[in-house]
Design a protein around this motif. Structure first.
Motif, PDB file in Angstrom:
ATOM      1  N   ASP A   1       0.803  -1.220   0.000  1.00 18.77           N
ATOM      2  CA  ASP A   1       0.000   0.000   0.000  1.00 18.77           C
ATOM      3  C   ASP A   1       0.837   1.272   0.000  1.00 18.77           C
ATOM      4  N   GLY A   2       2.167   1.148   0.031  1.00 13.61           N
ATOM      5  CA  GLY A   2       3.046   2.307   0.004  1.00 13.61           C
ATOM      6  C   GLY A   2       3.176   3.037   1.322  1.00 13.61           C
ATOM      7  N   ALA A   3       2.563   2.533   2.392  1.00 12.32           N
ATOM      8  CA  ALA A   3       2.603   3.230   3.677  1.00 12.32           C
ATOM      9  C   ALA A   3       3.942   3.050   4.380  1.00 12.32           C
ATOM     10  N   LYS A   4       4.629   1.939   4.128  1.00 17.42           N
ATOM     11  CA  LYS A   4       5.913   1.671   4.782  1.00 17.42           C
ATOM     12  C   LYS A   4       6.955   1.345   3.731  1.00 17.42           C
ATOM     13  N   GLY A   5       8.193   1.784   4.009  1.00 16.52           N
ATOM     14  CA  GLY A   5       9.271   1.495   3.081  1.00 16.52           C
ATOM     15  C   GLY A   5      10.619   1.868   3.640  1.00 16.52           C
ATOM     16  N   TRP A   6      11.661   1.402   2.969  1.00 19.36           N
ATOM     17  CA  TRP A   6      13.034   1.678   3.402  1.00 19.36           C
ATOM     18  C   TRP A   6      13.923   1.734   2.164  1.00 19.36           C
ATOM     19  N   LEU A   7      14.870   2.677   2.170  1.00 19.94           N
ATOM     20  CA  LEU A   7      15.835   2.829   1.079  1.00 19.94           C
ATOM     21  C   LEU A   7      17.239   2.701   1.640  1.00 19.94           C
ATOM     22  N   LEU A   8      18.024   1.832   1.038  1.00 22.89           N
ATOM     23  CA  LEU A   8      19.418   1.649   1.434  1.00 22.89           C
ATOM     24  C   LEU A   8      20.298   1.857   0.213  1.00 22.89           C
ATOM     25  N   GLU A   9      21.108   2.885   0.244  1.00 17.97           N
ATOM     26  CA  GLU A   9      22.032   3.203  -0.845  1.00 17.97           C
ATOM     27  C   GLU A   9      23.282   3.819  -0.228  1.00 17.97           C
ATOM     28  N   PRO A  10      24.112   3.010   0.437  1.00 13.06           N
ATOM     29  CA  PRO A  10      25.211   3.539   1.234  1.00 13.06           C
ATOM     30  C   PRO A  10      26.220   4.366   0.462  1.00 13.06           C
ATOM     31  N   HIS A  11      26.337   4.155  -0.852  1.00 10.26           N
ATOM     32  CA  HIS A  11      27.276   4.940  -1.645  1.00 10.26           C
ATOM     33  C   HIS A  11      26.563   6.046  -2.409  1.00 10.26           C
ATOM     34  N   GLY A  12      25.311   6.309  -2.059  1.00  9.51           N
ATOM     35  CA  GLY A  12      24.532   7.292  -2.780  1.00  9.51           C
ATOM     36  C   GLY A  12      24.589   8.684  -2.194  1.00  9.51           C
ATOM     37  N   LYS A  13      25.413   8.919  -1.180  1.00 11.60           N
ATOM     38  CA  LYS A  13      25.598  10.229  -0.576  1.00 11.60           C
ATOM     39  C   LYS A  13      24.295  10.830  -0.056  1.00 11.60           C
ATOM     40  N   GLY A  14      23.413   9.986   0.456  1.00 11.80           N
ATOM     41  CA  GLY A  14      22.182  10.544   0.959  1.00 11.80           C
ATOM     42  C   GLY A  14      21.505   9.694   2.020  1.00 11.80           C
ATOM     43  N   THR A  15      21.816   8.399   2.069  1.00  8.42           N
ATOM     44  CA  THR A  15      21.087   7.537   2.991  1.00  8.42           C
ATOM     45  C   THR A  15      21.941   7.060   4.157  1.00  8.42           C
ATOM     46  N   GLY A  16      23.254   7.258   4.119  1.00  8.20           N
ATOM     47  CA  GLY A  16      24.100   6.718   5.167  1.00  8.20           C
ATOM     48  C   GLY A  16      24.166   5.196   5.071  1.00  8.20           C
TER      49      GLY A  16
END
Length: 402
Positions: free
Chosen positions: A206-221
């Motif tokens: 439903d799009g209510a929960k989510g997580w983004l992991l991009e450690p080399h993307g200079k934005g997510t840690g």
């Protein structure tokens, strides 16, 4: 307004001497090129824009004229609001962190321009950037487009894709790289890209929960950022969820009419915006098979869409591509498909002509989808998948269709 000229008073000698010794003050504002570079890096897949040196205008290879929402006289680029971005692509926290990191690098932080400490020298680019690859631009053609789209849409319709159950999450893993517009201390703009790195996204249906992991993307840690939407905002084509995608029509004509209508006034003209919207839906979602087939057929009806015989994704996999050149800046977006299975592999954006300091053939960005699955918990990975901070040695082949 008439301004009264100010009179310069006599200054003591020590002030005049001091002024000659100090460097001239710099401009506190970022140049337009630097701002544009930050924005493109901030939004990751750059939304691309400009015409081919000899653009190919595609007639409808499958059937029917463009929908009523896109009259022939409305093809020219027009100013307007930009396309909304899906929360799953870049969260607000990522945007703020990325902007801060980008400004620091460009303004003289680690890896940025050296400022007064390195007068007259061209500073090194950010440590996480490499020179953008330059390739030969393969001319696209409408010849063979209809047959290729039929094969691609057929494979998509037959695909067996994971379907999330209650409490489960969709998982998408990609290899990504995007444009970094870097200006040295000599004032010259140079095209760099992020080093290819992994990106992982978890989304509830439903799009209510989510997580983004991009450690080399200079934005997510290293730990990533939340994509939760506790207020349950309205779902649209530019902010979809898996549940929303299941409500869309699968007929190509109805789909294209809805896309033109809902994105009216956005982006760099209705045709380019429609193509970009479909690309966003395919890139980081698990699209229901029949809808994916309809989206490919709808895209083939957009004027300017061509078939490119060879393209390469971020994992180095070759394939054919459905492509369109943005009429504002010469950048061509290519959706890449396996030659044998017609599975969606990823996306590449190539500059087709010199523009905005970017030379023809520059790869402005590319992605490679290396896994789609259903998992039982947020941040959980499918069995046998690589860790988020490590590159997979051999990217897994994605499911057919999307």
């Amino acid at each position: 307004m008439i301004r009264t000229p100010w009179r310069r008073r006599e200054e003591p000698l020590d002030h005049a001497e001091l002024r000659r010794l100090l460097p001239a003050p710099g401009d506190p504002e970022l140049s337009s090129d630097r701002l544009r570079g930050l924005e493109e890096h901030l939004m990751t897949e750059i939304r691309n824009r400009t015409p081919d040196t000899a653009p190919d205008i595609a007639p409808d290879p499958l059937a029917g004229p463009p929908p009523a929402g896109a009259p022939a006289g409305d093809r020219a680029s027009r100013p307007g609001r930009r396309s909304g971005r899906r929360p799953v692509l870049v969260g607000v926290a990522a945007a703020l962190a990325l902007a801060a990191a980008g400004v620091a690098a460009l303004a003289g932080g680690p890896g940025g321009s050296g400022g007064s400490e390195n007068p007259g020298r061209v500073a090194a680019p950010p440590a996480w950037a490499v020179p953008a690859p330059v390739v030969q631009v393969v001319r696209g053609s409408t010849a063979g487009l209809a047959g290729a789209v039929a094969d691609i849409s057929g494979a998509a319709a037959r695909a067996e894709l994971p379907e999330p159950g209650p409490g489960q999450f969709l998982y998408i893993r990609s290899e990504v790289s995007g444009l970094v517009s870097w200006e040295g201390s000599d004032g010259k703009n140079r095209s760099y890209v992020d080093k290819i790195h992994p990106r992982e996204v978890w989304m509830s249906p439903d799009g209510a929960k989510g997580w983004l992991l991009e450690p080399h993307g200079k934005g997510t840690g290293r730990d990533g950022i939340t994509l939760d939407d506790p207020e349950g905002g309205e779902r649209t084509l530019n902010s979809p969820s898996h549940a929303y995608l299941k409500t869309l029509p699968t007929d190509p004509s109805l789909l294209l009419e809805k896309i033109y209508d809902e994105t009216r006034g956005m982006g760099n003209g209705p045709d380019q915006q429609a193509f970009g919207t479909i690309g966003d839906l395919l890139r980081e979602q698990v699209v229901p098979p029949k809808l994916a087939a309809g989206l490919y057929r709808a895209a083939a009806r957009i004027p300017g869409v061509v078939l490119v015989d060879d393209s390469v994704d971020a994992a180095g996999r070759h394939g054919i591509a459905i492509a369109r050149t943005d009429e504002s800046d010469g950048s061509r977006t290519e959706w890449i498909f396996d030659r044998e299975t017609f599975a969606y592999l990823g996306e590449r954006t190539v500059q087709t002509r010199d523009a905005e300091g970017i030379r023809a053939g520059t790869v402005r960005g590319h992605t490679a989808v290396t896994g789609r699955a259903v998992v039982d918990a947020l941040k959980q990975r499918p069995a046998g998948s690589a860790q988020g901070g490590d590159r997979a040695g051999a990217p897994a082949a994605p499911s057919a269709g999307t």
